[in-house]
Design an enzyme around this catalytic site. Sequence first.
Site, PDB file in Angstrom:
ATOM      1  N   THR A 123       0.859  -1.192   0.000  1.00 51.27           N
ATOM      2  CA  THR A 123       0.000   0.000   0.000  1.00 51.27           C
ATOM      3  C   THR A 123       0.892   1.238   0.000  1.00 51.27           C
ATOM      4  O   THR A 123       1.646   1.467   0.952  1.00 51.27           O
ATOM      5  CB  THR A 123      -0.916  -0.007   1.243  1.00 51.27           C
ATOM      6  OG1 THR A 123      -1.710  -1.197   1.190  1.00 51.27           O
ATOM      7  CG2 THR A 123      -1.815   1.216   1.287  1.00 51.27           C
ATOM      8  N   ARG A 156      -8.356  -9.378   3.513  1.00 49.90           N
ATOM      9  CA  ARG A 156      -8.562  -9.097   4.939  1.00 49.90           C
ATOM     10  C   ARG A 156      -7.887 -10.184   5.754  1.00 49.90           C
ATOM     11  O   ARG A 156      -7.951 -11.362   5.371  1.00 49.90           O
ATOM     12  CB  ARG A 156     -10.061  -9.133   5.291  1.00 49.90           C
ATOM     13  CG  ARG A 156     -10.854  -7.970   4.797  1.00 49.90           C
ATOM     14  CD  ARG A 156     -12.336  -8.301   4.815  1.00 49.90           C
ATOM     15  NE  ARG A 156     -12.604  -9.468   3.978  1.00 49.90           N
ATOM     16  CZ  ARG A 156     -13.760 -10.118   3.931  1.00 49.90           C
ATOM     17  NH1 ARG A 156     -14.745  -9.755   4.705  1.00 49.90           N
ATOM     18  NH2 ARG A 156     -13.931 -11.151   3.133  1.00 49.90           N
ATOM     19  N   LEU A 252     -20.970  -2.218   8.681  1.00 54.31           N
ATOM     20  CA  LEU A 252     -21.841  -1.357   9.491  1.00 54.31           C
ATOM     21  C   LEU A 252     -22.063  -1.998  10.854  1.00 54.31           C
ATOM     22  O   LEU A 252     -23.147  -1.888  11.433  1.00 54.31           O
ATOM     23  CB  LEU A 252     -23.181  -1.126   8.776  1.00 54.31           C
ATOM     24  CG  LEU A 252     -23.178  -0.155   7.591  1.00 54.31           C
ATOM     25  CD1 LEU A 252     -24.579  -0.013   6.998  1.00 54.31           C
ATOM     26  CD2 LEU A 252     -22.649   1.234   7.988  1.00 54.31           C
ATOM     27  N   ALA A 254     -21.402  -1.767  14.575  1.00 56.26           N
ATOM     28  CA  ALA A 254     -20.896  -0.830  15.585  1.00 56.26           C
ATOM     29  C   ALA A 254     -20.067  -1.593  16.611  1.00 56.26           C
ATOM     30  O   ALA A 254     -20.273  -2.776  16.837  1.00 56.26           O
ATOM     31  CB  ALA A 254     -22.075  -0.134  16.261  1.00 56.26           C
ATOM     32  N   CYS A 262      -3.851  -1.913   9.181  1.00 57.87           N
ATOM     33  CA  CYS A 262      -4.172  -1.209   7.927  1.00 57.87           C
ATOM     34  C   CYS A 262      -4.968   0.081   8.124  1.00 57.87           C
ATOM     35  O   CYS A 262      -4.493   1.157   7.759  1.00 57.87           O
ATOM     36  CB  CYS A 262      -4.939  -2.148   6.992  1.00 57.87           C
ATOM     37  SG  CYS A 262      -4.001  -3.650   6.651  1.00 57.87           S
ATOM     38  N   LYS A 265      -3.383   3.167  10.026  1.00 60.48           N
ATOM     39  CA  LYS A 265      -2.215   3.652   9.273  1.00 60.48           C
ATOM     40  C   LYS A 265      -2.638   4.272   7.931  1.00 60.48           C
ATOM     41  O   LYS A 265      -2.164   5.345   7.550  1.00 60.48           O
ATOM     42  CB  LYS A 265      -1.280   2.452   9.042  1.00 60.48           C
ATOM     43  CG  LYS A 265      -0.304   2.575   7.893  1.00 60.48           C
ATOM     44  CD  LYS A 265       0.588   1.351   7.801  1.00 60.48           C
ATOM     45  CE  LYS A 265       0.159   0.318   6.794  1.00 60.48           C
ATOM     46  NZ  LYS A 265       0.473   0.571   5.405  1.00 60.48           N
ATOM     47  N   ARG A 329      -1.594  -5.821  16.282  1.00 62.31           N
ATOM     48  CA  ARG A 329      -1.156  -4.469  15.907  1.00 62.31           C
ATOM     49  C   ARG A 329      -2.333  -3.488  15.956  1.00 62.31           C
ATOM     50  O   ARG A 329      -3.402  -3.785  15.446  1.00 62.31           O
ATOM     51  CB  ARG A 329      -0.529  -4.471  14.502  1.00 62.31           C
ATOM     52  CG  ARG A 329       0.841  -5.133  14.493  1.00 62.31           C
ATOM     53  CD  ARG A 329       1.394  -5.214  13.102  1.00 62.31           C
ATOM     54  NE  ARG A 329       0.689  -6.209  12.293  1.00 62.31           N
ATOM     55  CZ  ARG A 329       0.935  -6.407  10.997  1.00 62.31           C
ATOM     56  NH1 ARG A 329       1.835  -5.670  10.370  1.00 62.31           N
ATOM     57  NH2 ARG A 329       0.278  -7.335  10.334  1.00 62.31           N
TER      58      ARG A 329
HETATM   59  C1  UGA Z   1      -8.601  -4.166   5.807  1.00 64.53           C
HETATM   60  C2  UGA Z   1      -9.493  -4.158   4.554  1.00 64.53           C
HETATM   61  O1  UGA Z   1     -10.785  -4.668   4.900  1.00 64.53           O
HETATM   62  C3  UGA Z   1      -8.874  -4.998   3.432  1.00 64.53           C
HETATM   63  O2  UGA Z   1      -9.681  -4.910   2.264  1.00 64.53           O
HETATM   64  C4  UGA Z   1      -7.471  -4.464   3.133  1.00 64.53           C
HETATM   65  O3  UGA Z   1      -6.827  -5.237   2.141  1.00 64.53           O
HETATM   66  C5  UGA Z   1      -6.648  -4.506   4.400  1.00 64.53           C
HETATM   67  O4  UGA Z   1      -7.289  -3.713   5.427  1.00 64.53           O
HETATM   68  C6  UGA Z   1      -5.274  -3.951   4.084  1.00 64.53           C
HETATM   69  O5  UGA Z   1      -5.179  -2.774   3.770  1.00 64.53           O
HETATM   70  O6  UGA Z   1      -4.308  -4.723   4.029  1.00 64.53           O
HETATM   71  P1  UGA Z   1      -8.149  -5.907   7.807  1.00 64.53           P
HETATM   72  O7  UGA Z   1      -7.382  -4.787   8.453  1.00 64.53           O
HETATM   73  O8  UGA Z   1      -7.532  -7.253   7.738  1.00 64.53           O
HETATM   74  O9  UGA Z   1      -8.535  -5.516   6.290  1.00 64.53           O
HETATM   75  O10 UGA Z   1      -9.501  -6.100   8.638  1.00 64.53           O
HETATM   76  P2  UGA Z   1     -11.023  -5.661   8.492  1.00 64.53           P
HETATM   77  O11 UGA Z   1     -11.853  -6.877   8.430  1.00 64.53           O
HETATM   78  O12 UGA Z   1     -11.221  -4.662   7.446  1.00 64.53           O
HETATM   79  O13 UGA Z   1     -11.274  -4.978   9.927  1.00 64.53           O
HETATM   80  C7  UGA Z   1     -10.575  -3.793  10.313  1.00 64.53           C
HETATM   81  C8  UGA Z   1     -11.101  -3.306  11.655  1.00 64.53           C
HETATM   82  O14 UGA Z   1     -12.429  -2.802  11.523  1.00 64.53           O
HETATM   83  C9  UGA Z   1     -11.166  -4.365  12.747  1.00 64.53           C
HETATM   84  O15 UGA Z   1     -10.689  -3.813  13.957  1.00 64.53           O
HETATM   85  C10 UGA Z   1     -12.641  -4.695  12.843  1.00 64.53           C
HETATM   86  O16 UGA Z   1     -13.011  -5.149  14.139  1.00 64.53           O
HETATM   87  C11 UGA Z   1     -13.274  -3.357  12.522  1.00 64.53           C
HETATM   88  N1  UGA Z   1     -14.643  -3.452  11.978  1.00 64.53           N
HETATM   89  C12 UGA Z   1     -14.859  -4.046  10.779  1.00 64.53           C
HETATM   90  C13 UGA Z   1     -15.695  -2.880  12.684  1.00 64.53           C
HETATM   91  O17 UGA Z   1     -15.520  -2.314  13.789  1.00 64.53           O
HETATM   92  N2  UGA Z   1     -16.964  -2.959  12.152  1.00 64.53           N
HETATM   93  C14 UGA Z   1     -17.212  -3.548  10.952  1.00 64.53           C
HETATM   94  O18 UGA Z   1     -18.396  -3.556  10.532  1.00 64.53           O
HETATM   95  C15 UGA Z   1     -16.141  -4.110  10.258  1.00 64.53           C
END
Ligand code: UGA
Length: 439
Positions: A123, A156, A252, A254, A262, A265, A329
């Site tokens: 990225t 993800r 969505l 909460a 990711c 940052k 992290r």
């Molecule tokens: C995120 C993106 O979803 C990926 O598409 C991307 O490739 C990746 O970053 C990256 O840039 O490498 P990731 O960090 O693995 O993926 O995890 P997510 O599933 O997106 O969750 C991120 C955070 O959001 C977590 O702390 C999760 O608990 C939180 N979250 C997610 C919520 O609080 N509510 C939601 O509805 C979804």
Amino acid sequence: MDLSIIGSGYVGLVSGACFAEVGHNVICVDNDQRKVDALQAGRIPIYEPGLEEVVQRNVAAGRLRFTNSIEDGVDHSEVVFIAVPTPPQADGSVDLSYIERVAREIAAVLKPEQYRVVVDKSTVPVKTGDKVYETIKRYGKKGAEFDVVSNPEFLREGCAVDDLMHPDRIVIGSKSDRALALMKKLYEPFMAPILVTDINSAELIKHAANSFLALKISYINAVSAICEASGADVEKVADGIGMDKRIGRNFLNAGLGYGGSCFPKDIAAFIAISEQLGVPFTLLKEVERINQSQRERFLKSLRNTLWILRDKKIAVWGLTFKGDTDDIRSSVSIELIKDLIAEGAHVTAYDPKGMDNVRSFKLIPEAKLVNSALEAAQGAEALIIATEWHEFAKVDLNQLKETLHSPLVFDGRNLLDPVTMHHLGFQYHSIGRPGATKS
Ligand code: UGA
């Protein structure tokens, strides 16, 4: 096809394994010899469902191998991916020194008679591709033939293998038809829609996508505060707006806010990029502020009930930044535990996969780590659910009630059902659902 991936971190390793799985010959390059040896022996340094099997199967089939030599990788590949870290600097901007070093290292081993496509998968800020091209040109031998392509990754953690094998889209930013043809061939087995763009747009898509997802989370979290103040139910509101196809229900949920390696940052980086370009993206500052306030509101609600936190025994379920990963992290849970400890609380915590990392990074040495969810709850004056592990939703709630000192549960991920908890006699607080304490 023959390809190599420089950097065997999350993105590099999972991408390499999945490219091998669809039949390509993959060389994963990493400068950490111990990691290279472990991977070659089929030992995976991270917890990622399904990854170990894919790596072992493809190493055994001879389609996947690991080395510390960039020359080996570049020599044997038409396509060379860069998948090294792009960590944040103190001001939020991106440290591109790993990318620059790898570009010079590639330049040093490019042979004039070999055409190579150098693909940036890390990225990176918009316009990095141009810099990579200039760097390889400057440090490479005369007549070296290469193109630079941007191919951001959207996997993800926790479902990385599935995301890679079945992507929603593949984004390829290229100004060369020759490079584009090779990239299309490489991705053919995945049978996914391919979006071809210029390099700048491809780079921007990654930051814009992550920022939009974080915006969705902060949006619903802001709505959750309004729900708590008005007695509405944020899950019903999310269902109601999410059923509109233009909005969609995903992201969505909460909770305590987003964390991980990711979103925090990348949002900070996108703000810094916009400022450097003279077009400050101030909306994203509000996204960050809401994310931060979510944890503060949760703590306030805990204090409202427990009054003084000093010397209170508090159990915390979940240490990782989300379920199905061992990654800690920028975990909101760890930040929350630090807050609790700073106020003098005694924290006992449990996580299905994250405890080894917490121990080795010594992030919260004052917290006691135990081997099960119920053991953590033993004698606790309150239980906090900080990570959405399925395991926590399956705990015997009657047993939990007997185990806790007082039946007080603060569910930061809306994992349990408020009605069931009420019937069982718990004092139950969650995020933006009736019964949550007004702050
Ligand atoms: C995120 C993106 O979803 C990926 O598409 C991307 O490739 C990746 O970053 C990256 O840039 O490498 P990731 O960090 O693995 O993926 O995890 P997510 O599933 O997106 O969750 C991120 C955070 O959001 C977590 O702390 C999760 O608990 C939180 N979250 C997610 C919520 O609080 N509510 C939601 O509805 C979804």
